[in-house]
Write a protein that holds these residues in place. Structure first.
Motif, short mmCIF file in Angstrom:
data_model
loop_
_atom_site.label_atom_id
_atom_site.label_comp_id
_atom_site.label_asym_id
_atom_site.label_seq_id
_atom_site.Cartn_x
_atom_site.Cartn_y
_atom_site.Cartn_z
N LEU A 1 45.79 44.05 44.44
CA LEU A 1 45.74 42.79 45.29
C LEU A 1 44.59 42.83 46.13
CD1 LEU A 1 47.10 39.98 46.75
CD2 LEU A 1 48.06 41.64 48.09
N HIS A 2 43.86 41.63 46.16
CA HIS A 2 42.36 41.61 46.80
C HIS A 2 42.61 40.24 47.39
CE1 HIS A 2 38.20 42.03 48.11
NE2 HIS A 2 38.07 40.70 47.85
N TYR A 3 42.43 40.34 48.62
CA TYR A 3 42.44 39.02 49.75
C TYR A 3 41.39 39.12 50.53
CZ TYR A 3 43.93 35.33 52.86
OH TYR A 3 43.89 34.31 53.89
N HIS A 4 40.73 37.84 50.70
CA HIS A 4 39.21 37.89 51.35
C HIS A 4 39.31 36.43 52.03
CE1 HIS A 4 35.12 38.67 52.32
NE2 HIS A 4 34.93 37.30 52.16
N TYR A 5 39.23 36.48 53.60
CA TYR A 5 39.46 35.33 54.26
C TYR A 5 38.09 35.08 55.14
CZ TYR A 5 40.95 32.17 57.74
OH TYR A 5 41.06 30.92 58.64
N ARG A 6 37.27 34.21 54.91
CA ARG A 6 36.02 33.71 55.57
C ARG A 6 35.07 34.80 56.08
NH1 ARG A 6 37.78 29.06 59.48
NH2 ARG A 6 38.74 27.58 57.69
N ASP A 7 34.62 36.12 55.25
CA ASP A 7 34.16 37.14 55.82
C ASP A 7 34.76 37.64 57.11
OD1 ASP A 7 32.40 37.14 53.62
OD2 ASP A 7 31.07 35.76 54.46
N ILE A 8 35.91 37.50 57.50
CA ILE A 8 36.44 38.04 58.69
C ILE A 8 37.46 39.15 58.06
CG2 ILE A 8 37.91 37.56 60.64
CD1 ILE A 8 36.89 34.85 60.57
N VAL A 9 38.40 39.14 57.28
CA VAL A 9 39.49 39.92 56.99
C VAL A 9 39.27 40.39 55.45
CG1 VAL A 9 41.67 40.41 56.80
CG2 VAL A 9 40.80 39.29 58.89
N GLU A 10 39.49 41.38 55.06
CA GLU A 10 39.45 41.69 53.58
C GLU A 10 40.64 42.85 53.56
OE1 GLU A 10 36.54 43.36 50.24
OE2 GLU A 10 35.52 42.98 52.04
N LEU A 11 41.53 42.12 52.49
CA LEU A 11 42.55 43.45 52.33
C LEU A 11 42.62 43.66 50.68
CD1 LEU A 11 45.57 44.50 52.75
CD2 LEU A 11 46.35 42.09 52.18
N ASN A 12 42.76 44.89 50.65
CA ASN A 12 42.74 45.67 49.17
C ASN A 12 43.88 46.37 49.08
OD1 ASN A 12 40.19 44.87 47.76
ND2 ASN A 12 39.40 45.70 49.78
N MET A 13 44.99 46.14 48.12
CA MET A 13 45.85 47.10 47.82
C MET A 13 46.21 47.22 46.38
SD MET A 13 48.52 45.14 50.59
CE MET A 13 50.04 45.87 50.09
N GLN A 14 46.57 48.60 46.14
CA GLN A 14 46.92 48.54 44.73
C GLN A 14 47.92 49.93 44.78
OE1 GLN A 14 42.90 50.11 43.44
NE2 GLN A 14 43.30 52.08 43.76
N GLY A 15 48.66 50.06 43.73
CA GLY A 15 49.96 50.86 43.27
C GLY A 15 50.13 51.24 42.14
N ASN A 16 50.67 52.05 41.70
CA ASN A 16 50.97 52.58 40.53
C ASN A 16 52.45 53.14 40.33
OD1 ASN A 16 48.24 51.92 39.23
ND2 ASN A 16 47.49 53.64 40.62
N TYR A 17 53.10 53.19 39.32
CA TYR A 17 54.21 53.92 38.94
C TYR A 17 54.11 54.52 37.81
CZ TYR A 17 59.23 55.46 38.83
OH TYR A 17 60.21 56.24 38.61
N TYR A 18 54.29 55.67 37.69
CA TYR A 18 54.02 56.73 36.51
C TYR A 18 55.27 57.17 35.86
CZ TYR A 18 49.53 57.39 39.06
OH TYR A 18 48.42 57.06 39.45
N PHE A 19 55.27 57.07 34.45
CA PHE A 19 56.19 57.62 33.55
C PHE A 19 55.62 58.97 33.03
CE2 PHE A 19 56.73 53.17 33.99
CZ PHE A 19 57.96 52.90 34.35
N HIS A 20 56.18 59.95 33.19
CA HIS A 20 55.86 61.31 32.79
C HIS A 20 56.92 61.83 31.64
CE1 HIS A 20 52.92 61.65 36.05
NE2 HIS A 20 54.02 61.54 36.90
#
Length: 139
Positions: A17-36
């Motif tokens: 997920l990437h969210y950017h608001y008016r060059d004030i706030v920037e949010l970057n989130m990522q996640g993974n679930y693995y099957f081994h």
């Protein structure tokens, strides 16, 4: 059958997920679930999930503060005492940075401010709370 010759396969499902608001706030989130998957042995030193989250808040055109965090699930370790479970990783970091110009940024970051000393590998702990100062060049 030697552990060094163990073969395993991994599939993963992830999201970001990437969210950017008016060059004030920037949010970057990522996640993974693995099957081994392994034919005969458990899979060692690999978490079932991991996640990364970073929030940047730009105070003005030069100054910004941020929180850069990493999380990972528990892992299984092969030891002489048998299989051991390693606790999940929680690494919370905060920092500030100053943009000298378009290509040079100076920063100061406080890492692992909860002082968890996470085990990334069995018996090897991270250093706990510490800070990092540096510069970044863009070219």
């Amino acid at each position: 059958y030697h552990l060094a010759q163990a073969e395993y396969h991994t599939c993963k499902v992830g999201a970001s997920l990437h969210y950017h608001y008016r060059d004030i706030v920037e949010l970057n989130m990522q996640g993974n679930y693995y099957f081994h998957f392994s034919d005969s042995l458990p899979v060692y030193d690999r978490p079932n999930w991991d996640a990364h989250a970073r929030v940047d808040i730009h105070i003005d055109s030069k100054w910004s503060i941020y929180s850069d965090n990493y999380f990972a699930g528990s892992r299984l370790a092969y030891t002489t005492q048998g299989d051991q479970s390693i606790a999940p990783i929680i690494s919370l970091n905060i920092g500030g940075q100053y943009a000298v110009n378009r290509w040079l940024v100076a920063y100061l970051q406080l890492n692992d401010y909860l002082h968890r000393r996470s085990e990334y590998f069995y018996g090897y702990h991270s250093q706990g709370i510490h800070f990092l100062a540096g510069v970044k060049f863009k070219f």
